[in-house]
Motif scaffolding. Structure first.
Motif, PDB file in Angstrom:
ATOM      1  N   LEU A  27       0.862  -1.183   0.000  1.00 37.28           N
ATOM      2  CA  LEU A  27       0.000   0.000   0.000  1.00 37.28           C
ATOM      3  C   LEU A  27       0.893   1.225   0.000  1.00 37.28           C
ATOM      4  CD1 LEU A  27      -2.671   1.543   0.385  1.00 37.28           C
ATOM      5  CD2 LEU A  27      -2.520   1.041   2.825  1.00 37.28           C
ATOM      6  N   THR A  28       0.746   2.059  -1.036  1.00 41.13           N
ATOM      7  CA  THR A  28       1.668   3.189  -1.205  1.00 41.13           C
ATOM      8  C   THR A  28       0.880   4.487  -1.337  1.00 41.13           C
ATOM      9  OG1 THR A  28       3.222   1.752  -2.390  1.00 41.13           O
ATOM     10  CG2 THR A  28       3.553   4.131  -2.601  1.00 41.13           C
ATOM     11  N   THR A  29       1.305   5.524  -0.588  1.00 42.01           N
ATOM     12  CA  THR A  29       0.666   6.839  -0.678  1.00 42.01           C
ATOM     13  C   THR A  29       1.317   7.640  -1.802  1.00 42.01           C
ATOM     14  OG1 THR A  29       2.213   7.968   0.809  1.00 42.01           O
ATOM     15  CG2 THR A  29       0.354   6.780   1.825  1.00 42.01           C
ATOM     16  N   GLY A  30       0.803   8.862  -2.004  1.00 40.40           N
ATOM     17  CA  GLY A  30       1.446   9.789  -2.918  1.00 40.40           C
ATOM     18  C   GLY A  30       2.729  10.331  -2.318  1.00 40.40           C
ATOM     19  N   GLU A  31       3.467  11.103  -3.106  1.00 41.00           N
ATOM     20  CA  GLU A  31       4.738  11.652  -2.631  1.00 41.00           C
ATOM     21  C   GLU A  31       4.516  12.881  -1.755  1.00 41.00           C
ATOM     22  OE1 GLU A  31       7.176  12.396  -6.010  1.00 41.00           O
ATOM     23  OE2 GLU A  31       7.870  10.311  -6.117  1.00 41.00           O
ATOM     24  N   MET A  32       5.322  12.975  -0.679  1.00 40.69           N
ATOM     25  CA  MET A  32       5.255  14.100   0.243  1.00 40.69           C
ATOM     26  C   MET A  32       6.671  14.592   0.515  1.00 40.69           C
ATOM     27  SD  MET A  32       2.532  12.277   2.783  1.00 40.69           S
ATOM     28  CE  MET A  32       3.282  10.698   2.406  1.00 40.69           C
ATOM     29  N   VAL A  33       6.800  15.883   0.803  1.00 35.66           N
ATOM     30  CA  VAL A  33       8.131  16.438   1.062  1.00 35.66           C
ATOM     31  C   VAL A  33       8.667  15.867   2.370  1.00 35.66           C
ATOM     32  CG1 VAL A  33       7.747  18.570  -0.225  1.00 35.66           C
ATOM     33  CG2 VAL A  33       7.118  18.466   2.186  1.00 35.66           C
ATOM     34  N   ASN A  34       9.973  15.630   2.382  1.00 31.46           N
ATOM     35  CA  ASN A  34      10.594  15.062   3.580  1.00 31.46           C
ATOM     36  C   ASN A  34      10.703  16.087   4.707  1.00 31.46           C
ATOM     37  OD1 ASN A  34      10.980  12.474   2.532  1.00 31.46           O
ATOM     38  ND2 ASN A  34      12.880  13.092   1.509  1.00 31.46           N
ATOM     39  N   ASP A  35      10.862  17.378   4.346  1.00 30.07           N
ATOM     40  CA  ASP A  35      11.017  18.440   5.337  1.00 30.07           C
ATOM     41  C   ASP A  35       9.631  18.962   5.724  1.00 30.07           C
ATOM     42  OD1 ASP A  35      11.642  20.601   6.880  1.00 30.07           O
ATOM     43  OD2 ASP A  35      12.722  21.699   5.307  1.00 30.07           O
ATOM     44  N   LEU A  36       9.191  18.675   6.960  1.00 31.20           N
ATOM     45  CA  LEU A  36       7.854  19.081   7.367  1.00 31.20           C
ATOM     46  C   LEU A  36       7.751  20.585   7.609  1.00 31.20           C
ATOM     47  CD1 LEU A  36       6.689  16.233   9.779  1.00 31.20           C
ATOM     48  CD2 LEU A  36       6.713  16.331   7.286  1.00 31.20           C
ATOM     49  N   GLY A  37       8.841  21.295   7.587  1.00 28.42           N
ATOM     50  CA  GLY A  37       8.784  22.755   7.710  1.00 28.42           C
ATOM     51  C   GLY A  37       8.453  23.423   6.390  1.00 28.42           C
ATOM     52  N   THR A  38       8.385  22.672   5.318  1.00 29.08           N
ATOM     53  CA  THR A  38       8.063  23.219   3.997  1.00 29.08           C
ATOM     54  C   THR A  38       6.649  23.771   3.981  1.00 29.08           C
ATOM     55  OG1 THR A  38       9.512  21.584   2.991  1.00 29.08           O
ATOM     56  CG2 THR A  38       7.940  22.699   1.538  1.00 29.08           C
ATOM     57  N   GLU A  39       6.490  24.970   3.373  1.00 31.84           N
ATOM     58  CA  GLU A  39       5.166  25.559   3.256  1.00 31.84           C
ATOM     59  C   GLU A  39       4.460  25.020   2.011  1.00 31.84           C
ATOM     60  OE1 GLU A  39       5.350  29.814   3.287  1.00 31.84           O
ATOM     61  OE2 GLU A  39       5.087  29.897   5.458  1.00 31.84           O
ATOM     62  N   ILE A  40       3.164  24.798   2.186  1.00 31.30           N
ATOM     63  CA  ILE A  40       2.341  24.351   1.059  1.00 31.30           C
ATOM     64  C   ILE A  40       1.095  25.218   1.010  1.00 31.30           C
ATOM     65  CG2 ILE A  40       3.158  21.970   1.106  1.00 31.30           C
ATOM     66  CD1 ILE A  40       0.602  21.233   2.624  1.00 31.30           C
ATOM     67  N   LYS A  93       4.343  -3.513   8.346  1.00 34.00           N
ATOM     68  CA  LYS A  93       5.584  -2.745   8.312  1.00 34.00           C
ATOM     69  C   LYS A  93       5.367  -1.463   7.522  1.00 34.00           C
ATOM     70  CE  LYS A  93      10.415  -2.873   6.842  1.00 34.00           C
ATOM     71  NZ  LYS A  93      11.458  -3.644   6.117  1.00 34.00           N
ATOM     72  N   ALA A  94       5.594  -0.312   8.181  1.00 32.00           N
ATOM     73  CA  ALA A  94       5.530   0.978   7.506  1.00 32.00           C
ATOM     74  C   ALA A  94       6.946   1.375   7.092  1.00 32.00           C
ATOM     75  CB  ALA A  94       4.936   2.029   8.428  1.00 32.00           C
ATOM     76  N   ASP A  95       7.058   2.033   5.929  1.00 29.77           N
ATOM     77  CA  ASP A  95       8.384   2.413   5.442  1.00 29.77           C
ATOM     78  C   ASP A  95       8.245   3.652   4.580  1.00 29.77           C
ATOM     79  OD1 ASP A  95      11.094   2.320   5.070  1.00 29.77           O
ATOM     80  OD2 ASP A  95      11.118   0.223   4.388  1.00 29.77           O
ATOM     81  N   LEU A  96       9.419   4.229   4.204  1.00 35.88           N
ATOM     82  CA  LEU A  96       9.453   5.383   3.314  1.00 35.88           C
ATOM     83  C   LEU A  96      10.141   4.997   2.019  1.00 35.88           C
ATOM     84  CD1 LEU A  96      10.476   8.287   5.746  1.00 35.88           C
ATOM     85  CD2 LEU A  96       8.247   7.926   4.678  1.00 35.88           C
ATOM     86  N   LYS A  97       9.609   5.483   0.920  1.00 34.62           N
ATOM     87  CA  LYS A  97      10.194   5.220  -0.390  1.00 34.62           C
ATOM     88  C   LYS A  97      10.507   6.570  -1.028  1.00 34.62           C
ATOM     89  CE  LYS A  97       9.059   3.149  -4.858  1.00 34.62           C
ATOM     90  NZ  LYS A  97       7.979   2.482  -5.651  1.00 34.62           N
ATOM     91  N   GLU A  98      11.832   6.903  -1.071  1.00 37.41           N
ATOM     92  CA  GLU A  98      12.251   8.202  -1.590  1.00 37.41           C
ATOM     93  C   GLU A  98      12.151   8.257  -3.101  1.00 37.41           C
ATOM     94  OE1 GLU A  98      16.103   9.279  -0.229  1.00 37.41           O
ATOM     95  OE2 GLU A  98      15.368  10.020   1.702  1.00 37.41           O
ATOM     96  N   ASN A  99      11.922   9.479  -3.627  1.00 38.72           N
ATOM     97  CA  ASN A  99      11.930   9.650  -5.081  1.00 38.72           C
ATOM     98  C   ASN A  99      13.374   9.781  -5.557  1.00 38.72           C
ATOM     99  OD1 ASN A  99      12.667  12.198  -4.276  1.00 38.72           O
ATOM    100  ND2 ASN A  99      11.001  13.268  -5.312  1.00 38.72           N
ATOM    101  N   SER A 100      13.527   9.967  -6.838  1.00 42.76           N
ATOM    102  CA  SER A 100      14.881   9.962  -7.416  1.00 42.76           C
ATOM    103  C   SER A 100      15.734  11.132  -6.953  1.00 42.76           C
ATOM    104  CB  SER A 100      14.788   9.985  -8.949  1.00 42.76           C
ATOM    105  OG  SER A 100      14.061  11.134  -9.381  1.00 42.76           O
ATOM    106  N   THR A 101      15.093  12.270  -6.579  1.00 36.20           N
ATOM    107  CA  THR A 101      15.870  13.436  -6.160  1.00 36.20           C
ATOM    108  C   THR A 101      16.093  13.476  -4.651  1.00 36.20           C
ATOM    109  OG1 THR A 101      13.855  14.755  -6.010  1.00 36.20           O
ATOM    110  CG2 THR A 101      15.054  14.801  -8.105  1.00 36.20           C
ATOM    111  N   GLY A 102      15.391  12.634  -3.924  1.00 37.84           N
ATOM    112  CA  GLY A 102      15.600  12.513  -2.488  1.00 37.84           C
ATOM    113  C   GLY A 102      14.892  13.550  -1.643  1.00 37.84           C
ATOM    114  N   ASP A 103      14.093  14.451  -2.270  1.00 39.75           N
ATOM    115  CA  ASP A 103      13.420  15.482  -1.477  1.00 39.75           C
ATOM    116  C   ASP A 103      11.995  15.091  -1.092  1.00 39.75           C
ATOM    117  OD1 ASP A 103      12.595  15.590  -4.115  1.00 39.75           O
ATOM    118  OD2 ASP A 103      12.106  17.722  -4.023  1.00 39.75           O
TER     119      ASP A 103
END
Length: 787
Positions: free
Chosen positions: A140-153, A337-347
C-alpha cells in the motif's frame, strides 16, 4: 333473565336549545318522550343491521377455513396436496451400493430400475485459468510528500464546507465537494465548482439550485444572483467553518444574524461580497499533519491511529515512527511494516505499508487498508494523495495504470481481448487506459459471445478466469493487449486448466450392454432421472474401467412420513370445519340478548359490552338452510358403501351420532396400508368423480359448491357473505344488500326524527313566548291593583 334499560334520556337525542325558562317545563325530556316511537324504530333497525353484520362475519369465518383447507390439501400446486396423489407415488429415489455416495438422484419411479451406474471416469469442469503469482506488489503506497515538514504548502480552505441557503420557505445545504472536478484554487475555478455543487441540490419541480441561482466572480469578488423565474426569495442563512468569511461575504467576526437584509438577500441584481475571496492559505506540512488521524483496517479489524504534533524541524521519519508505533499497538508487533520510499531526487517520499509475519517475512495472505481519516489527508486533493479504501491489493476502482497491476503498463489502443478465434474490442468512446479495472471486467463478463468470466480474489490477490461454455466445449486461450495487461503471459503469469466432460459408464436393465454417457455438466437427466455425480469411481489410474466394481442401483419408495403427516393434518382440519359448521347450525339463540343501542352502550363498561355482544351473537345461524345442507354433505363425504374400504387404510367415520360425521385416523393402520399398497390410498383419496370418487374429490366438489372464490358465480356462502379472498365478492353479496337497505331506511327515519324534533321545538318556543307574555301582563295587573 338478562335485563338492560331501553331507550332513555341520555343526552344523545341531538336536541339543543333552552326550554322551560318561562313555563318551567323540561322541554328536551318532553320531546324525547314525544319522539320515542321513531327513536325506537331507529334503534330496532340498527339492531337488525348489526345482526346481519354478525351473520356475515360468522359465515366468512367458515369460508375462510374452507379456503385455507382447499389451498393446502385440494390445490394441485400445493406440496401437501392430497388431490393430486403425488404424495403416494414412489418419488423418493435412493441410490444404493458402496459407491452411492458419489451420486445423488431424483425423478420418477418408473425410471429408477431402468439402469445402473458402473463408474464415473471424470467429472465435468469448465476450463479455468488462475494467476500463478500475485497480480500486485502487495504494498500500500501513498502519494509523494516532502521530507522536510517545515516546507510551506498552499491548501484550499473552503473545500468540504457547506453554504446554507433559504429558497422560498425551505432551507438547503450546498456542500462544496473536494477532488475531481471541484477545484477552489482560484476565484474562476471556485465559481465553476460552486455552480456545479448547486446542480446537486434539488428544490422540486424538476429544478436544482443551479436553476434559481448563479455564481460569478470579478477581480476576486463573488456575486450570487437570483435567476429564478418563480419569484421566490433567496437568502444566505449560514455556512460551516469560516466559509462565508473566506468567500468575502462576511468580515472576520461578523455574524449573519446582525446584518441587514441587503447583506443577505440574493436578488436578481445580485448580492456581491464585501471583500475579496481568500480561497487558499499557506501552511507548513507539519501543521497540516499534526494531530490528524487515519483509520487502518487489517484483515477486517479497524483501528484509528493519531499522528503526533510536529514542529518545523520534523521530518517524514517522525511521521513514519508515529505510524509504525500506532500499527504495532493496534494490530501487534510484526504484522504491518511501515516504510518510506524516496523519489529519485531525495526530497520527497511515499509512505508504504506491507503485511509481514513476526519473523519479518512478507505475508501474502493478509490485507491492510486505509479505510478512513481526516478529509485533508485523503482523496485526490488530500495531502497523502491516496483515496479512502486503498489497500495492498488490486484497486478495482482505479484505472488500469494506477490500480497496482504488475502488468498494467504498455497498453495500446484500442483495448482488445481475445479468446481463441473470438476477439472483443472495448468501445473506445467508453473505455481507455484511464478506465477503472472493475468497469472493464464488467464489460468483458457481460459479453456472452466471448465466453469467459473474470473475477478477482482479494485474499489470494489473483484473477480467476472461467469459461462460460460447459465442460470440454470451452477453453481459455487469451490474447490481446488487454489480456496481457490484466493477466500477463500465459504459462508464466497464469496457468490454464482445460475443460472436461463428465464421463459415466451405464448398464441398462435386462441387458449386458454398457454405454458411456458424456455430459458437459455434472447434473443431467438420464431416462427420466435427474442425476448429479460428485466423485469418480470404477476406473483405474490409467483411466481403464475396473472389471470388479459394485454398481450403483436405484430404489423408488413412497415418502410414508410426509403422506401420513399430510393426511393427519387434513383430517384434523376437516374435523375443525365440521365442528365449526355444526356449532353454528345447532347453537340456539338467547332471546334475552339482542344488539345494543347507542344509549344502552353508554350505560355499560367495555367489558360488559363485550360479554353482552358475545351472547347476542350466539345462535344467529341456528337452523340455517345453507349450513344445514353443508353439514349433511360433509357428514357423508365418505359414502356408506365405501367406508369399509377407507377403514382398511386407517380412515373411518365416527360411529357416535353426536360427532356428526367426524373422521377418525388410525396412524398404524395407515402406515401398514402404505407399506403394502400406496396406490390404494392414492385411489381412495384422489380418484376422479363418479360413484367411486375419492375423498378429496368429493371434498373439492363440496367446498367449491359452498366456498369457491373464483368464477362468475362464487360458492353459495361466498355469494351470501362475500370473502376477503375474493375482493369483488365483498362489493356484491346478499348481506351487503341487506345492510344497504337498512342504511337507507335508517337514514329516512333519522330525517323523520329531525322533522319531529324541529316541529316540537317550534311549538315549545311558541308556548314559552305566550307564557312569557302572560307572565308580563299578570305582573302589570298586579302592580296596578296594588297602587
Amino acid at each position: 333473565m338478562a335485563t338492560i334499560n331501553g331507550l332513555g334520556s341520555t343526552g344523545s337525542s341531538g336536541l339543543s336549545g333552552y326550554g322551560g325558562l318561562a313555563s318551567g317545563l323540561d322541554r328536551d325530556s318532553l320531546i324525547e318522550g314525544m319522539t320515542y316511537a321513531t327513536r325506537a324504530k331507529i334503534a330496532a333497525q340498527k339492531g337488525k343491521r348489526q345482526s346481519v353484520l354478525w351473520k356475515q362475519q360468522a359465515v366468512q369465518g367458515i369460508t375462510n377455513k374452507m379456503y385455507e383447507f382447499s389451498n393446502k390439501f385440494l390445490s394441485l400446486s400445493s406440496s401437501t396436496s392430497l388431490l393430486s396423489g403425488k404424495l403416494f407415488s414412489r418419488n423418493q429415489i435412493t441410490a444404493l451400493g458402496a459407491n452411492s455416495k458419489f451420486v445423488s438422484v431424483s425423478g420418477s419411479a418408473s425410471s429408477a430400475e431402468m439402469f445402473s451406474i458402473l463408474g464415473v471416469k471424470t467429472l465435468a469442469k469448465n476450463a479455468q485459468a488462475s494467476s500463478s503469482r500475485p497480480v500486485t506488489e502487495q504494498v500500500l503506497t501513498t502519494g509523494e510528500m516532502v521530507n522536510d515538514l517545515g516546507t510551506e504548502i498552499t491548501r484550499d480552505v473552503i473545500g468540504g464546507d457547506s453554504i446554507y441557503l433559504k429558497y422560498g420557505s425551505k432551507q438547503y445545504a450546498v456542500k462544496l465537494p473536494q477532488g475531481g472536478e471541484y477545484d477552489y484554487s482560484t476565484p474562476e475555478k471556485a465559481a465553476m465548482a460552486i455552480n456545479k455543487a448547486l446542480e446537486q441540490v434539488e428544490v422540486g419541480a424538476d429544478q436544482t439550485l443551479a436553476d434559481v441561482m448563479s455564481v460569478t466572480q470579478e477581480a476576486g469578488k463573488f456575486t450570487f444572483k437570483n435567476i429564478s423565474s418563480g419569484g421566490n426569495a433567496l437568502e444566505i442563512v449560514g455556512g460551516t467553518g469560516n466559509v462565508l468569511v473566506d468567500l468575502g461575504f462576511l468580515d472576520e467576526g461578523e455574524s449573519l444574524k446582525d446584518l441587514d437584509d441587503e447583506r443577505k438577500k440574493v436578488t436578481a441584481d445580485g448580492l456581491t461580497a464585501v471583500n475579496d475571496a481568500e480561497l487558499t492559505e499557506k501552511v507548513t506540512v507539519a501543521s497540516e499533519l499534526s494531530g490528524k488521524s487515519l483509520k487502518f483496517t487489517y484483515n477486517g479489524t479497524t483501528k484509528t491511529i493519531k499522528l503526533g504534533e510536529y514542529d518545523s524541524q520534523a521530518t517524514m521519519d517522525d511521521v513514519l515512527a508515529n505510524l509504525q508505533k500506532g500499527l504495532d499497538d493496534a494490530f501487534g508487533r510484526g504484522r504491518v511494516k511501515a516504510d518510506l520510499k524516496e523519489n529519485s531526487t531525495g526530497d520527497k517520499s511515499s509512505l508504504t505499508f506491507q503485511t509481514i509475519t513476526p519473523n519479518g517475512e512478507a505475508d501474502a495472505t493478509s490485507i491492510i487498508k486505509i479505510s478512513g481519516g481526516d478529509a485533508s489527508l485523503l482523496g485526490e486533493n488530500g495531502y497523502l494523495g491516496i483515496a479512502s479504501g486503498a489497500s495492498n491489493r488490486l484497486q478495482l476502482s482505479a484505472s488500469l495504470k494506477d490500480s497496482g497491476l504488475n502488468f498494467g503498463s504498455g497498453l495500446t489502443m484500442p483495448l482488445t481481448i481475445s479468446n481463441g478465434s473470438d476477439t472483443f474490442t472495448l468501445d473506445p468512446e467508453k473505455f481507455d487506459e484511464n478506465s477503472s479495472v472493475s468497469s472493464i471486467i464488467n464489460e468483458i463478463n457481460s459479453n456472452k459471445d466471448l465466453g469467459i468470466h473474470i473475477s478477482y480474489q482479494e485474499s489470494g490477490d489473483k484473477f480467476v478466469i472461467k469459461s462460460t461454455r460447459p465442460g470440454a466445449s470451452g477453453d481459455i486461450d487469451l490474447g490481446g493487449d488487454l489480456a496481457k495487461a490484466l493477466f500477463g503471459e500465459a504459462g508464466v503469469d497464469y496457468d490454464v486448466q482445460a475443460g472436461t466432460d463428465a464421463v459415466i459408464r451405464v448398464q441398462y436393465a435386462g441387458s449386458d450392454e454398457v454405454a458411456t454417457v458424456v455430459r458437459g455438466s455434472n447434473s443431467f437427466s438420464l431416462d427420466g432421472l435427474n442425476v448429479t455425480v460428485n466423485g469418480t469411481f470404477g476406473y483405474d489410474e490409467s483411466g481403464n474401467p475396473l472389471k470388479e466394481v459394485e454398481a450403483i442401483t436405484f430404489e423408488a419408495k413412497t415418502d410414508t412420513d410426509a403422506a401420513l403427516k399430510a393426511v393427519k393434518e387434513m383430517i384434523d382440519e376437516f374435523n375443525e370445519i365440521l365442528a365449526l359448521v355444526n356449532g353454528e347450525v345447532k347453537q340456539k339463540p338467547n332471546r334475552d340478548y339482542s344488539p345494543l343501542s347507542d344509549e344502552q352502550k353508554a350505560e355499560m363498561s367495555e367489558q360488559q359490552i363485550e360479554e353482552w355482544e358475545k351472547k347476542a351473537q350466539e345462535g344467529l345461524l341456528f337452523g340455517d338452510t345453507d349450513l344445514r345442507s353443508l353439514t349433511n354433505e360433509l357428514r357423508f363425504v365418505i359414502p356408506a358403501d365405501m367406508r369399509e374400504m377407507f377403514k382398511e387404510i386407517g380412515i373411518s367415520v365416527s360411529t357416535n351420532y353426536a360427532d356428526n360425521g367426524k373422521l377418525v385416523f388410525d396412524e398404524e393402520q395407515f402406515k401398514e396400508a402404505m407399506s403394502l399398497d400406496p396406490s390404494k390410498i392414492r385411489d381412495a383419496l384422489s380418484n376422479a368423480g363418479g360413484s367411486g370418487a375419492g375423498l378429496m374429490t368429493n371434498l373439492k366438489t363440496t367446498f367449491d359448491k359452498y366456498a369457491s372464490m373464483t368464477g362468475a358465480t362464487k360458492g353459495i356462502l361466498v355469494e351470501r357473505a362475500g370473502s376477503p379472498h375474493s375482493p369483488l365478492s365483498m362489493l356484491k353479496n346478499t348481506y351487503l344488500s341487506q345492510v344497504t337497505e337498512f342504511d337507507t331506511y335508517i337514514s329516512r327515519l333519522n330525517d323523520k326524527l329531525k322533522m319531529e324534533q324541529d316541529r316540537y321545538i317550534k311549538q315549545f318556543s311558541s308556548l314559552e313566548s305566550l307564557v312569557s307574555q302572560m307572565n308580563s301582563q299578570s305582573s302589570y295587573l298586579s302592580q296596578m291593583f296594588s297602587m
